[in-house]
Design a protein around this motif. Structure first.
Motif, PDB file in Angstrom:
ATOM      1  N   SER A 231      -0.267   9.235  -4.684  1.00  0.00           N
ATOM      2  CA  SER A 231      -1.374   9.860  -4.183  1.00  0.00           C
ATOM      3  C   SER A 231      -1.926  11.048  -4.794  1.00  0.00           C
ATOM      4  O   SER A 231      -0.883  11.703  -5.465  1.00  0.00           O
ATOM      5  CB  SER A 231      -0.974  10.195  -2.473  1.00  0.00           C
ATOM      6  N   GLN A 276       4.014  12.237  -1.628  1.00  0.00           N
ATOM      7  CA  GLN A 276       2.793  11.658  -1.033  1.00  0.00           C
ATOM      8  C   GLN A 276       2.437  10.125  -1.679  1.00  0.00           C
ATOM      9  O   GLN A 276       2.261  10.159  -2.951  1.00  0.00           O
ATOM     10  CB  GLN A 276       1.812  12.500  -0.915  1.00  0.00           C
ATOM     11  N   GLN A 278      -0.146   6.684  -1.370  1.00  0.00           N
ATOM     12  CA  GLN A 278      -1.242   5.748  -0.959  1.00  0.00           C
ATOM     13  C   GLN A 278      -0.851   4.696  -0.050  1.00  0.00           C
ATOM     14  O   GLN A 278       0.454   4.345  -0.442  1.00  0.00           O
ATOM     15  CB  GLN A 278      -2.234   5.212  -1.867  1.00  0.00           C
ATOM     16  N   GLU A 363      -3.079   7.889   3.640  1.00  0.00           N
ATOM     17  CA  GLU A 363      -1.899   8.265   2.587  1.00  0.00           C
ATOM     18  C   GLU A 363      -0.567   8.362   3.484  1.00  0.00           C
ATOM     19  O   GLU A 363      -0.799   8.727   5.024  1.00  0.00           O
ATOM     20  CB  GLU A 363      -2.247   9.773   2.080  1.00  0.00           C
TER      21      GLU A 363
END
Length: 683
Positions: A231, A276, A278, A363
């Motif tokens: 992300s 992080q 997606q 996310e």
């Protein structure tokens, strides 16, 4: 008919042919996998035969000779037996003309059974959509993981409230593991399944309007693990693992790449880090992430010690919603880590119309807190995250726009095997390029089922070697949903799978490829006394390709996208010819060949696509062009034959011709009393 009156096998051939300068041309291009045989034109006097003019016999006579085979032979020393003459051309009579001087012009074209043929040819009579032509071994989803490529598109015929109907390339039954797939994001495809607790669902096809169809209930879900993408985040908000993108690297088959990892040094006092990810686009109303699977491990600074304890937390959309807390997790030491699975919600019920699952976030933020608990010791170590996989679940709600969204899909995707081979009538699916070529020739060009000349040799280099080991670098995955010219795809197959096809002078289909040097042997040795007008040259620097970026494993849903891209280089030739950084480089897209491409050529030139063509165009080769004055040798040679040269009046640019230097004939020109050849060095 002949150039002069002659008798062969007690049959009189009348010397009526007038154009004695006629030339029979034949050529192959081993760098492109193509061949060309020239057509011929015969001018004949309108002689009388059996009390009738010749032109009346040729057309509208008792026998109609248009579209019948024409054989051209070379007769040596007034040979009286046809078996001892050399056939040098086979074609068909396609056109006739007669002028005022009673000269008949006959146009004879070489054998081209693919002319004006397109495929696929079978259509659904109601929807006017073609049944795809498909070859290859594909990646049906027979486990909980989503498929990463390795599928082919199948046209959607109809979507109703209850059923999705797709057009399949063949019939499938319960043993074929055939599934329809839906694009799920990040290049992955998930299978339709009935029960969320199951990982497979098998549906047989049925026949509708003369084609094979598959009905998939819209009440099914799609589900599967996939490796997401990293992300985009604000690195100043929290502390992230270093080299975070490494945790999202994939292998060519879509699995976690354990050769890379994201990492952070954790002191003995503990620490907190984040990463992080997606998730996937929420095209349909009900889209959830059911599980996250982390491949994680730790390395202690002193090389010894205990497993390390962590508290884990998962948040959706930049810490806006705490999805899961999992305290007292243990990460073990190991070179490639171990899998840890975190479940966010139970799978939806079979009715698929109600669930308490949280919708898929854009996310997913993952928090690692180094901790200590009973039995665990907190030590200085390096936390390593090798990869992340998310388990997506999508269902199709009949109360909103999901049915329309399904109907808007032009294709769904299938992982079942392609067509089966047609020369034995068996049920073995075709998985290799040369088998697909043979099947296309039989299925659409009407060629007989007997193996072409040279097929056995090519089989052992492209399909299964003499030891019975499959040559997996020459496998195929190919689908065709709209009509294309058969000849174009035969040429593409020949190039991508490293061979040339042609019809020989005797009318038989012949396959030609370059053997490795240790396997080469010559049909004939040509000495200087056999030849005249000898010219020795080279292929030229512009024809040398010393570096190739080869893209293959075509994306099922997006043309001109490939799952694999490899840059292969011949460093020896690049140095030898002083190539700059941008010189002698080719970008090659293989839409059919799904073999593994090496970065340097294999010693066996037939090991793979790059090794084969590097052997041909990775260095400058010697070219010999000449006339063969020894007709006994000249007329029996044809393109694809291997020859050697000896006792030559010239040399190969500082190297003598010898029995260990092999040349392939790539061009022949035959005329009355004369044979000219061009031969290319191949080993």
């Amino acid at each position: 008919m002949a150039f002069k009156d002659t008798l062969v096998d007690n049959i009189s051939y009348h010397g009526s042919i007038l154009n004695k300068g006629m030339v029979v041309r034949d050529s192959i291009d081993i760098t492109k996998g193509t061949s060309a045989t020239g057509n011929i034109t015969l001018n004949s006097a309108n002689i009388g035969l059996f009390g009738t003019d010749l032109y009346k016999i040729l057309f509208n006579g008792t026998n109609n000779y248009l579209n019948k085979e024409v054989h051209v032979y070379a007769q040596f020393n007034n040979e009286s037996l046809l078996a001892n003459c050399q056939r040098i051309f086979t074609g068909k009579l396609v056109d006739l003309k007669l002028d005022q001087n009673q000269v008949i012009t006959m146009q004879i074209n070489s054998h081209r059974p693919w002319d004006k043929i397109e495929f696929p040819q079978t259509k659904h009579s109601k929807y006017n959509i073609y049944e795809p032509t498909v070859y290859g071994a594909f990646n049906y989803s027979d486990k909980s993981d989503a498929a990463y490529g390795g599928l082919f598109p199948v046209p959607v015929l109809n979507v109703s409230d209850n059923m999705i109907t797709t057009l399949m390339p063949r019939s499938y039954n319960n043993n074929d593991n055939n599934y329809i797939h839906h694009y799920i994001g990040q290049d992955y495809f998930c299978a339709f399944i009935y029960d969320p607790s199951l990982t497979i669902s098998v549906e047989p096809t049925t026949v509708e309007s003369g084609v094979n169809i598959l009905d998939t209930p819209t009440g099914y879900i799609v589900k599967g693990y996939f490796v997401p993408q990293v992300s985009q985040y604000d690195p100043n908000t929290v502390t992230f693992l270093s080299n975070a993108s490494n945790a999202f690297d994939r292998t060519e088959d879509g699995e976690i790449d354990t050769s890379t990892f994201a990492s952070t040094a954790i002191g003995s006092g503990g620490g907190t880090v984040y990463i992080q990810s997606q998730t996937l686009n929420r095209v349909f109303s009900y889209t959830v992430i059911e599980n996250a699977k982390l491949r994680v491990g730790c390395t202690l600074d002193d090389g010894s010690g205990n497993d390390q304890a962590y508290d884990m937390s998962f948040f959706s959309n930049n810490n806006s919603d705490n999805i899961l807390d999992d305290a007292n997790e243990t990460f073990s030491q190991g070179a490639t880590g171990g899998d840890k699975t975190y479940g966010f919600d139970t799978a939806p019920s079979n009715s698929l119309h109600s669930t308490t699952a949280v919708a898929c976030p854009d996310e997913l933020l993952i928090k690692f807190v180094s901790d200590s608990f009973s039995g665990a010791v907190r030590e200085a170590h390096t936390l390593k995250l090798f990869g992340i996989k998310l388990n997506a679940v999508v269902k199709f709600d009949e109360t909103d726009n999901d049915r329309k969204r399904l109907a808007d899909q032009k294709n769904f995707y299938c992982g079942g095997p392609g067509l089966t081979e047609s020369w034995t009538g068996g049920n073995t699916p075709i998985a290799w390029g040369i088998e697909a070529f043979r099947d296309l020739m039989i299925r659409f060009a009407g060629h007989h089922k007997t193996a072409p000349t040279g097929y056995t040799s090519l089989y052992y280099d492209r399909r299964t070697n003499a030891s019975g080991t499959d040559q997996n670098n020459w496998k195929i995955r190919y689908w065709q949903s709209q009509p294309v010219k058969l000849k174009d795809k035969l040429d593409q197959l020949a190039y991508e799978f490293g061979f040339v096809y042609k019809f020989s002078a005797d009318g038989s289909l012949k396959l030609i490829h370059v053997l490795q040097s240790s396997e080469l042997s010559a049909t004939l040795d040509l000495s200087g006394s056999d030849l005249n007008k000898i010219n020795v040259s080279t292929t030229g620097l512009s024809e040398v390709t010393t570096q190739m970026t080869i893209n293959n494993k075509l994306h099922p849903a997006e043309s001109n996208r490939y799952y694999s891209s490899v840059t292969a280089s011949n460093s020896t030739s690049r140095v030898k010819y002083n190539h700059g950084d941008k010189e002698s480089i080719a970008n090659i897209n293989l839409d059919m060949n799904v073999g593994t491409i090496p970065t340097t050529a294999n010693a066996d030139c037939n090991a793979d696509f790059y090794s084969y063509y590097d052997n041909i165009i990775g260095d400058i080769k010697v070219i010999v062009s000449c006339d063969i004055v020894n007709h006994a040798k000249g007329y029996q040679l044809e393109t694809g034959d291997i020859v050697t040269f000896s006792s030559m009046p010239v040399e190969m640019f500082g190297t003598d011709f010898s029995a260990s230097k092999y040349f392939m004939i790539v061009e022949t020109k035959r005329s009355l009393g004369k044979v000219s050849i061009v031969a290319r060095e191949v080993g």
